[in-house]
Design a protein around this motif. Structure first.
Motif, short mmCIF file in Angstrom:
data_model
loop_
_atom_site.label_atom_id
_atom_site.label_comp_id
_atom_site.label_asym_id
_atom_site.label_seq_id
_atom_site.Cartn_x
_atom_site.Cartn_y
_atom_site.Cartn_z
N LEU B 300 87.63 -7.59 -68.11
CA LEU B 300 88.14 -6.42 -67.39
C LEU B 300 87.35 -6.17 -66.12
N ALA B 303 88.07 -8.68 -63.63
CA ALA B 303 89.42 -8.50 -63.09
C ALA B 303 89.36 -7.55 -61.90
N ALA B 304 88.68 -6.44 -62.08
CA ALA B 304 88.59 -5.46 -61.00
C ALA B 304 87.84 -6.07 -59.81
N LEU B 307 90.00 -8.41 -57.94
CA LEU B 307 91.00 -7.66 -57.16
C LEU B 307 90.36 -7.18 -55.86
N HIS B 311 91.61 -8.08 -52.04
CA HIS B 311 91.92 -7.12 -50.97
C HIS B 311 91.03 -7.35 -49.77
N HIS B 316 92.19 -5.58 -46.57
CA HIS B 316 92.46 -4.20 -46.99
C HIS B 316 91.14 -3.61 -47.49
N GLN B 318 89.81 -0.67 -47.51
CA GLN B 318 89.78 0.56 -48.28
C GLN B 318 90.16 0.30 -49.73
N GLN B 319 91.22 -0.50 -49.89
CA GLN B 319 91.64 -0.84 -51.25
C GLN B 319 90.54 -1.59 -51.97
N LEU B 322 87.93 0.66 -53.28
CA LEU B 322 88.33 1.37 -54.50
C LEU B 322 88.22 0.47 -55.71
N ALA B 323 88.72 -0.75 -55.56
CA ALA B 323 88.66 -1.70 -56.68
C ALA B 323 87.21 -1.98 -57.05
N GLU B 326 85.61 0.69 -59.00
CA GLU B 326 86.05 0.62 -60.38
C GLU B 326 85.24 -0.42 -61.16
N ARG B 329 81.83 0.84 -61.83
CA ARG B 329 81.77 1.85 -62.89
C ARG B 329 81.86 1.22 -64.27
N ILE B 330 82.79 0.29 -64.43
CA ILE B 330 82.95 -0.32 -65.75
C ILE B 330 81.71 -1.13 -66.10
#
Lengths: 597, 696
Positions: B300, B303-304, B307, B311, B316, B318-319, B322-323, B326, B329-330
């Motif tokens: 998981l 995966a983030a 991603l 991006h 991208h 900004q995207q 964000l990814a 995430e 955090r995980i």
């Protein structure tokens, strides 16, 4: 394609069996009934059981014919007589599923009927072998490779006949099926259209056409025969394409002309209501249907979904037991039982039953998604993800599976990751507020408040199902200290609830009143503020605050000017304010950050 | 259906809701082609030492590995391959297969029974754990697992395979009779690309799991190292779709499809493939017993992270952020320091796009060393060096740091990072204006590649560092006026990095810059002007700068001045010192060309101070030159003395001085681009002529 569908000589076939060229309107129901009975017989003779069932069901819903009007069986031709013995024998073999044997004895027959049965048995034999083979293939990677070996031979023979214009309506239907199985979609559509021209009464051909048409545009460019069967077809395909309004309209027309007793139409209407989430209507129609046709199993899975949504345990339990008695090895039965267990929170058992449904029919889409939901309940996220992925593999347009995947990742606390899945779901159902609210929540978690606001507003604009979008939007505005807009949203929310007239307790109602009271208080609109504060007192959690606020208002009023004596009507009631306070903002196209897919 | 008993619903393939594609863990199964290979092995074992010559045996052994690993090929092709290495064996194999296929089922059964014999005896022909031994045992196991009907199916498949092969050989024989030479040539060609076998792959049926894994790993490594040798994007996608049709659970194929989509810059499909891969991977992660829930959570996080990388790749940011948040955090929640470390480096990469943040980077390097991640550590060091170089640190410190990280690379044999390190040295030397050193480093990288390919068979041909080094090389040559050589290098770049590949932008920019400089030197301003748009598309700052230069050359002074001022402010804000100095120089030039050399002087002094501070010797010497010229312009009467003394006083022992004394006629040296920003001084020839007149 040898002949374009529009130039097929309808008249030639019509001359053979005059009844088979149906008119385009429903003025003569007796004629229609005759045609239905005739085609039911014809399809039965050819082993096309489902079409026969459909025609018979529909014929049953029309008033019975007097003896004089009954149609004599179609005359037997010389060819038919020659093949009579072989056909009788083969049909018997066919009925006991000895397809190869049937085909062997039909070899060389010339009559149309015998020829069709010959080809059809070969086709079915190939399909049966394919199914058996799947279990017994050489290796796991080969499983996608197992195919019906007979298909290619059948295609060659049928296309020769087709070119020579020797195929009747049934032959064309079979040819189309063969083409479809070979993934030659375009050719298959042409052939099915031709089949509907030659033999419009055969429901099977229409149904196959339904499965091949993927959007409204395709439908527009088809030249279909102008018969009363077309109405049934259009209604069906509108349901499939989620054009529910149009479908309901069509079905209503059909009922009006006299098919009100048809269980097929009633069930289709119920499914349509289910699709637009008009649960009460769908439930009542299904209940009616079960009274008419208590041993019906088709569509009962949809019925059980509705019962599940309304958590009607006893009804669902009754339905499950009932269906289990009728036939426990039907996909629908397994699905109903799965729903039943799920409602009782026995999720392992529920998953087991959905698995069973999939064993019976691996392409039964709903079960994959439902199984995913069960695994979600069991907190087995990885299994849930797989189940949803399978659902997507079966049908890429299954928005529930995409939505489920999004939910799974949301539970795993990956709000950015799940955006992709929610967006896919949203693409498939642009006007479904649930996806929009989910999207909005994700954006909110990611602190992308502008996008979140867009989502919530849009969700409200397309008709919010759960009535939560406005509250969420209001809270967002509150966060951004845009008190004006927040108050507007709360007002709209309260209006919404009151206009619905639902007695259901809304948790957020008190929040809304509290905020409004404070807002008006700040704006020094004492009357409104005190009305809201009084409303606040009606709720447990805001009672104290409401009272305190009322006291404050009283104080300030006494200090200030004399209060106006007359109390205006409460502003939030829809009657008083619906005229000037309806949402004026137009629904703008949703423009989320477009850089990502 | 009603007759089906309930117990049948227990499905061994389905535990915990997860369908296992492969219940028994067999990765391979018997196909007719495999039988043919088995016959070959059997024959090789049977023929004693004497029958086959040593050379032939060696060739055969070499042939075996691709045969065992590769996809199934037709019988005639197999014959041909064997024939090339050992004709007599090919004959006997052919006869045995013919006998088996034209005989009865029992022939095949007998064959498999006899296979086990090769392991028996005091001195077995095949060792049990050897590559061939493992293959034999796999096959015997797979065969014995076949059910009754499967055995028969296999036999009919063998017959079919044999008949197809026969037909082919007859056709081939016909062809060879008519056109023997062509056939032979074709054979040679086939021999050459045995490793890729494009057409075979596409014509063959489903691959077994082993073959599929081999195919995927081969293509993936080709994509990474030498994209031009891999299958074309379209055909690779076709293969992958084929593979996925037969086995939708084969998650790795999705990942390769993601990489393939990246090649063609398809955001939508690549996102789709990436997410699909991780959806699938999560299953296999949960499946593995060893790390259970741990493995699942791990995928998981990655995966983030992936991603985010995707991006970032598509710009991208900004995207991507964000990814990345995430992922962080995980990873924090599950205390995965290794993943966190990766996240940190990515955070730096993302931060770099906006502002410099070497606190973050220093921290990252420390942590990476602590957790024993050499790759990340030295990648961090390299980024740090790059940043420091821009910040004007002395060369010896930078080189020291690079040497340290080089030690790490060699220790852990991180060849990719070695390349990057050398490319970085090239760039640093060019930044400081040392073209000889830069040239030497670039050449070193290029020739090192050839060394390594001989040794390890690993060719890293289309990595970014190669593109960078080659671009530097082209620019260095162009600087020295060797435009033919530069265009030669560019031609090579174009071949190696096709226009739609990832690093193509590097050479595109370089190519256009060189063309621009050339056009300016030739005084073809309209041509240069037309190139500006292209440069702007690839690098906006550079584009604006060049636009200003063209305007200046076309005597549109006020426009040029406006542009330059804007650019100056912008560059000062983003701390692009190199560009600041170049802009200052242009501004100064603008001033004296509008006959106000006095205003130019402070500007030039500022530029000089900056370039001294950042140790950009090349720019410094150019500034000195400009300074000299400004003086010259100011005091035409004392033309002979002042510029000369300025130049001599200039501490920079740069080429400008050498030029002044030894090669006063070299025009090209004046109108040349500088590294990176590639500044050019359009009035160079003018300065030169003045200096020449002033020269005693």
């Amino acid at each position: 394609m040898a002949a374009s569908p529009s130039v097929v000589p309808v008249a030639v076939t019509a001359a053979v069996i005059p009844v088979l060229s149906p008119s385009s309107d429903f003025s003569n129901l007796r004629e229609i009934k005759k045609q239905l009975l005739l085609i039911a017989g014809l399809t039965r003779e050819r082993g096309l059981l489902h079409s026969s069932k459909w025609s018979a069901e529909l014929a049953f819903s029309l008033p019975a014919l007097p003896l004089a009007e009954l149609q004599p069986p179609p005359p037997i031709t010389e060819e038919d007589a020659q093949d009579m013995d072989a056909y009788t024998l083969a049909k018997a073999y066919f009925d006991v599923k000895e397809y190869d044997r049937a085909a062997h004895f039909l070899h060389g027959c010339n009559s149309k009927k015998a020829y069709f049965l010959y080809m059809y048995s070969r086709y079915l034999s190939g399909e049966k072998k394919k199914d058996d083979e799947t279990v017994d293939s050489l290796g796991p990677l080969e499983k996608g490779q197992v195919k019906n070996e007979a298909l290619r031979e059948l295609r060659v023979e049928l296309s020769k006949k087709h070119q020579a214009r020797e195929l009747d309506g049934f032959g064309l239907y079979l040819y189309g099926v063969v083409l479809r199985k070979l993934d030659l979609v375009k050719e298959a559509i042409d052939v099915f259209v031709e089949a509907t021209h030659v033999l419009p009464l055969h429901w099977g051909a229409w149904l196959e056409l339904c499965n091949l048409i993927t959007d409204k545009e395709m439908l527009k460019f088809l030249s279909l025969p102008d018969t009363w069967m077309k109405e049934f077809f259009l209604a069906h395909i509108y349901t499939e394409l989620q054009l529910i309004e149009e479908a309901l309209q069509k079905y209503q027309n059909l009922i009006d002309v006299g098919f009100s007793k048809s269980s097929y139409i009633v069930s289709q209407i119920a499914v349509a209501y289910h699709n637009i989430r008009d649960i009460d209507k769908a439930l009542s129609i299904f209940n009616e249907l079960r009274k008419q046709d208590p041993y019906r199993i088709e569509n009962m899975d949809t019925f059980s979904n509705l019962l599940y949504v309304r958590s009607m345990k006893s009804e669902l339990s009754y339905l499950a037991h009932n269906l289990c008695e009728i036939d426990k090895y039907r996909v629908e039965t397994c699905c109903v039982i799965g729903n039943y267990y799920s409602l009782r929170s026995q999720h392992e058992k529920a998953a087991l039953y959905f698995q069973r449904a999939l064993k019976l029919n691996p392409r039964y889409l709903g079960a994959w998604t439902l199984m995913g939901h069960e695994y979600m309940e069991m907190k087995n996220t990885s299994a849930a993800i797989q189940a949803y992925r399978h659902a997507i593999e079966v049908n890429k347009r299954d928005y529930r599976a995409w939505y489920g995947l999004g939910q799974t990742y949301e539970i795993l606390k990956m709000p950015f990751y799940c955006l992709y899945y929610y967006r896919r779901a949203h693409q498939l159902r642009p006007n479904d507020s649930r996806m929009l609210v989910a999207l909005g929540e994700c954006y909110e978690k990611l602190n992308q408040l502008v996008e979140a606001k867009k989502c919530y507003w849009r969700a409200y604009a397309v008709g919010d199902v759960e009535k939560m979008a406005l509250v969420k939007l209001a809270k967002l505005h509150e966060q951004l200290t845009e008190s004006e807009q927040a108050a507007q949203c709360y007002i709209k929310y309260i209006q919404d609830i009151y206009s619905c007239g639902e007695i259901v307790e809304h948790l957020e109602e008190s929040t809304a009143f509290r905020y409004l009271a404070q807002y008006y208080f700040k704006c020094k609109l004492w009357d409104e503020a005190s009305t809201c504060a009084q409303k606040c007192c009606a709720f447990n959690d805001t009672r104290e605050e409401g009272k305190a606020l009322l006291r404050q208002i009283l104080q300030l009023r006494n200090q200030g000017e004399t209060p106006s004596t007359e109390m205006p009507a409460p502003f939030f009631l829809p009657a008083s304010l619906s005229a000037n306070n309806t949402p004026t903002r137009r629904v703008s196209p949703l423009n989320l950050s477009s850089v990502t897919p | 259906m009603a007759s089906v008993h309930e117990s049948l619903y227990f499905n061994p393939m389905m535990t915990n809701g997860v369908v296992h594609a492969n219940v028994f863990g067999i990765k391979d199964w018997v196909t007719p082609y495999k039988i043919a290979v088995l016959v070959l092995l059997n024959e090789m074992g049977r023929t004693g030492e004497g029958a086959v010559s040593l050379m032939e045996r060696r060739r055969l052994n070499q042939l075996l590995l691709p045969l065992l690993q590769g996809p199934d090929i037709t019988l005639s092709k197999l014959y041909k391959l064997i024939e090339e290495s050992c004709p007599q064996l090919a004959n006997s194999v052919q006869i045995r297969i013919k006998l088996m296929a034209e005989g009865e089922l029992k022939d095949m059964e007998q064959f498999f029974d006899d296979l086990t014999d090769s392991f028996s005896g005091t001195e077995p022909e095949v060792h049990k754990t050897s590559v061939v031994g493992l293959f034999l045992r796999h096959m015997i196991l797979a065969y014995s697992k076949l059910s009754f009907s499967q055995v028969f199916k296999l036999y009919t498949a063998l017959q079919q395979y044999f008949q197809n092969g026969e037909k082919k050989t007859v056709e081939d024989a016909d062809m060879e009779l008519t056109n023997r030479e062509e056939g032979e040539r074709k054979m040679e060609k086939e021999e050459l690309d045995v490793s890729i076998r494009e057409e075979e792959v596409s014509c063959s049926g489903p691959l077994s799991q082993k073959q599929a894994e081999f195919f995927l790993s081969q293509q993936a490594s080709l994509l990474k190292n030498d994209e031009t040798k891999a299958l074309t994007p379209a055909s690779l996608q076709k293969e992958l779709n084929n593979l996925l049709k037969f086995n939708p659970d084969f998650a790795e194929a999705h990942y390769l499809s993601y990489l393939n989509n990246l090649r063609v810059q398809d955001v939508f499909s690549s996102t789709h493939s990436l997410l699909h891969y991780f959806d699938r991977l999560i299953l296999t992660g949960a499946e593995s017993k060893s790390n259970g829930e741990e493995g699942y959570g791990r995928s998981l996080r990655y995966a983030a992270l992936n991603l985010a990388a995707l991006h970032c790749r598509f710009g991208h940011y900004q995207q991507a952020e964000l990814a990345l948040q995430e992922a962080i955090r995980i990873a924090q929640e599950s205390n995965d320091h290794v993943c966190l470390q990766h996240c940190l480096s990515w955070l730096y990469v993302l931060g770099q796009k906006r502002s410099d943040s070497y606190v973050l980077l220093e921290h990252s390097v420390k942590k990476a060393v602590h957790f024993g991640l050499p790759y990340l550590a030295s990648l961090g060091i390299q980024s740090l060096v790059q940043q420091r170089a821009f910040a004007g640190k002395t060369a010896n410190k930078l080189m020291d740091a690079l040497k340290d990280s080089d030690l790490l690379h060699w220790k852990h044999s991180l060849s990719e990072l070695i390349d990057i390190s050398i490319a970085q040295k090239t760039a640093i030397w060019r930044l400081y204006g040392r073209s000889t050193m830069a040239l030497q480093q670039a050449q070193m990288l290029l020739s090192m590649n050839s060394l390594e390919s001989v040794n390890a068979g690993v060719q890293q041909n289309n990595t970014e560092s190669f593109a960078v080094a080659l671009c530097h090389l082209a620019e260095l040559h162009a600087e020295q006026g060797c435009f033919a050589a530069a265009s030669e290098v560019l031609k090579h770049l174009k071949e190696r990095f096709p226009p739609n590949s990832q690093h193509a932008q590097l050479w595109m920019l370089c190519d256009q810059k060189i063309q621009f400089d050339r056009a300016m030197n030739d005084g073809k301003y309209h041509l240069a002007d037309s190139l500006v748009t292209g440069i702007t598309a690839l690098n906006s700052i550079e584009g604006v700068y060049r636009k200003a230069i063209v305007l200046q050359a076309q005597n549109q002074m006020s426009e040029a001045h406006k542009l330059l001022q804007k650019l100056l402010i912008h560059c000062q804000k983003i701390r692009n010192t190199e560009m600041v100095i170049s802009v200052l120089l242009s501004v100064a030039e603008l001033y004296w060309r509008s006959s106000s050399p006095t205003i130019a002087l402070p500007v030039l002094l500022q530029a000089l101070a900056l370039s001294k501070e950042y140790r950009l010797q090349y720019l410094a010497s150019e500034t000195v030159l400009n300074l000299a010229f400004a003086q010259l312009w100011r005091q035409p009467s004392r033309i002979s003395m002042k510029p000369r003394t300025i130049l001599q006083r200039s501490t920079a022992k740069s080429k400008s001085e050498m030029l002044f004394t030894s090669r006063p006629d070299s025009t090209t040296h004046w109108g040349r681009p500088r590294r990176g920003t590639g500044v050019r001084c359009s009035s160079g020839s003018c300065i030169r002529s003045c200096l020449l007149t002033g020269c005693p």
